[in-house]
Write an enzyme that holds these catalytic residues in place. Structure first.
Site, PDB file in Angstrom:
ATOM      1  N   GLU A  39      28.810   8.191  30.948  1.00 27.49           N
ATOM      2  CA  GLU A  39      27.536   7.998  30.255  1.00 27.49           C
ATOM      3  C   GLU A  39      26.488   8.968  30.795  1.00 27.49           C
ATOM      4  O   GLU A  39      25.696   9.519  30.037  1.00 27.49           O
ATOM      5  CB  GLU A  39      27.040   6.564  30.430  1.00 27.49           C
ATOM      6  N   TYR A  58       0.787   8.192  16.474  1.00 27.50           N
ATOM      7  CA  TYR A  58       2.190   7.838  16.706  1.00 27.50           C
ATOM      8  C   TYR A  58       3.059   9.054  16.970  1.00 27.50           C
ATOM      9  O   TYR A  58       4.109   8.938  17.596  1.00 27.50           O
ATOM     10  CB  TYR A  58       2.772   6.940  15.605  1.00 27.50           C
ATOM     11  N   GLU A  60      17.389  -1.755  30.912  1.00 27.30           N
ATOM     12  CA  GLU A  60      16.212  -2.548  31.276  1.00 27.30           C
ATOM     13  C   GLU A  60      15.180  -1.670  31.990  1.00 27.30           C
ATOM     14  O   GLU A  60      13.981  -1.769  31.722  1.00 27.30           O
ATOM     15  CB  GLU A  60      16.617  -3.727  32.174  1.00 27.30           C
ATOM     16  N   LYS A  91      21.275   0.163  22.530  1.00 26.54           N
ATOM     17  CA  LYS A  91      22.340   1.053  23.000  1.00 26.54           C
ATOM     18  C   LYS A  91      23.566   0.814  22.115  1.00 26.54           C
ATOM     19  O   LYS A  91      24.444   0.021  22.442  1.00 26.54           O
ATOM     20  CB  LYS A  91      22.634   0.759  24.480  1.00 26.54           C
TER      21      LYS A  91
END
Length: 120
Positions: A22, A54, A74, A100
């Site tokens: 990853e 934005y 997290e 994810k």
């Protein structure tokens, strides 16, 4: 009065996860953000300076997601929320849903996610 600005489905390629592949190969993450700000003035002035830009928030989120690699989503979500509050003073509250969809799970699923909510 606080109003909501929504940014949904923001896709960012980054290198977060506990597995070596990853961090090496990276993957797509999808973010949904809810920004709480007083946009009352912008509703009458029609001036970008009276609301939350934005496009600028998107740059903040992208930087927060790509400047460093985290083991956990997290932590990544928390950093995103902290950076949005730090760099966009009009935002009084931010909700970050970090998805994810390519998590290394041996199952059929849409995504795993975490949500962080921070207020000033």
């Amino acid at each position: 009065m606080l109003n909501r600005i929504l940014i949904k489905g923001l896709e960012i390629f980054a290198y977060h996860g506990v597995n070596p592949e990853e961090k090496r190969d990276g993957q797509n993450f999808i973010l949904d953000l809810t920004l709480w700000a007083d946009t009352t003035k912008a509703q009458t002035t029609d001036d970008l300076h009276d609301t939350v830009n934005y496009a600028a928030v998107r740059k903040t989120v992208s930087a927060a997601m790509t400047e460093q690699s985290y083991n956990l989503i997290e932590r990544a979500a928390r950093v995103v929320a902290e950076r949005v509050l730090a760099e966009h003073p009009a935002v009084q509250k931010v909700e970050v849903l970090l998805k994810k969809p390519e998590a290394p799970i041996s199952a059929i699923f849409d995504y795993v996610a975490t949500e962080v909510v921070l207020c000033r």
